[in-house]
Write an enzyme that holds these catalytic residues in place. Structure first.
Site, PDB file in Angstrom:
ATOM      1  N   CYS A  85     -10.187 -11.877 -67.104  1.00 18.50           N
ATOM      2  CA  CYS A  85      -9.142 -12.945 -66.663  1.00 18.50           C
ATOM      3  C   CYS A  85      -9.589 -13.235 -65.299  1.00 18.50           C
ATOM      4  CB  CYS A  85      -7.856 -12.748 -66.874  1.00 18.50           C
ATOM      5  SG  CYS A  85      -6.846 -14.475 -66.791  1.00 18.50           S
ATOM      6  N   HIS A 128      -7.778 -11.532 -72.336  1.00 16.91           N
ATOM      7  CA  HIS A 128      -7.381 -10.377 -71.990  1.00 16.91           C
ATOM      8  C   HIS A 128      -7.352  -9.480 -73.050  1.00 16.91           C
ATOM      9  CE1 HIS A 128      -4.924 -11.030 -68.260  1.00 16.91           C
ATOM     10  NE2 HIS A 128      -5.198 -12.285 -68.701  1.00 16.91           N
ATOM     11  N   GLU A 184      -6.903  -6.180 -73.437  1.00 13.35           N
ATOM     12  CA  GLU A 184      -6.103  -5.232 -73.314  1.00 13.35           C
ATOM     13  C   GLU A 184      -4.810  -5.784 -74.038  1.00 13.35           C
ATOM     14  OE1 GLU A 184      -5.054  -7.476 -69.654  1.00 13.35           O
ATOM     15  OE2 GLU A 184      -6.888  -7.157 -70.972  1.00 13.35           O
TER      16      GLU A 184
END
Length: 258
Positions: free
Chosen positions: A123, A227, A229
């Protein structure tokens, strides 16, 4: 334990700032739990890299020491990039970004690349990588790119999804398969002019917004606008595990060279 890779994670800053309505009297550094857990999911040890400036800094530890000790670097999300970093003035006061963090992270990118260690951006991280190598950003996609889809929904946050086209012939296509995939989207800024020496690996099919880039020669540098994650299989998003494994394999290779 000694065989585990040690991966640096760049810190988010919460610090005194005359342009912020609410700012602390002392600087706080932190990382998101999800980023640390993402790195840990493949057995690597995450390490937050502290800043190397400010009125409290003392001693002889430098960024090069961390770049030498650690095996790779993850640049994670957070505040906007300061437009001055790529030669512009903020179009709105709320888009002034974080100049202190920019300077810290650009120093990290240079040190880890010079040490031959891989760098992966998430990001804000991919935006910073682009700017650090001479690229520019849209300060606000909605304002500066008419017709663009909503890339950031404050209410939905990480549950704002859209499709992304992974371009054939790229390393990312080898990892995730070329074609269309579903990803999350939590950003209002984005890459405008691509930095020299980089290749676009994915774009938003609706508006052409750049979603992934990779350095085409020299040090291993890559990043994605989404993202990984935050991704969970039950949400129907692309499995980003190959991305992480590829980064960690590059880190392992750099360690073996040493």
């Amino acid at each position: 334990m000694d065989g585990r890779l040690k991966i640096g994670i760049s810190a988010c800053f919460f610090h005194p700032d005359g342009e912020r309505k609410a700012a602390p009297s002392k600087t706080l550094l932190w990382i998101e739990q999800s980023t640390a857990h993402w790195v840990m999911s493949q057995g690597a040890l995450p390490v937050m890299v502290p800043s190397f400036a400010g009125e409290t800094f003392r001693g002889e530890v430098r960024v090069e020491d961390y770049a030498s000790w650690l095996d790779g670097l993850v640049m994670h999300g957070g505040a906007d990039v300061w437009p001055g970093t790529y030669g512009e003035q903020p179009l709105k006061p709320e888009w002034h970004g974080d100049r202190v963090r920019d300077e810290y992270e650009i120093a990290l990118v240079k040190a880890f690349s010079a040490a031959g260690k891989p760098v992966f951006g998430i990001c804000r991280g991919v935006q910073l990588l682009n700017v650090a190598h001479g690229g520019t950003l849209f300060q606000d996609i909605t304002t500066q790119k008419p017709g663009a889809r909503v890339h950031r929904d404050a209410a939905a946050y990480d549950l704002n999804f859209h499709e992304v086209d992974i371009l054939p012939g790229t390393r990312l296509a080898q990892l995730l398969q070329p074609g269309r995939h579903r990803i999350n989207s939590v950003h209002h800024q984005g890459i405008k002019d691509l930095a020299p020496g980089f290749q676009v690996e994915a774009v938003s099919p609706d508006d052409g917004v750049v979603e992934a880039i990779r350095h085409t020669g020299g040090p291993w540098i890559a990043g994605v606008q989404w993202h990984p994650e935050f991704h969970r299989p039950e949400l129907g998003v692309v499995d980003d595990t190959p991305l992480l494994r590829d980064f960690l394999e590059a880190a392992r290779a750099a360690r073996n060279i040493r």
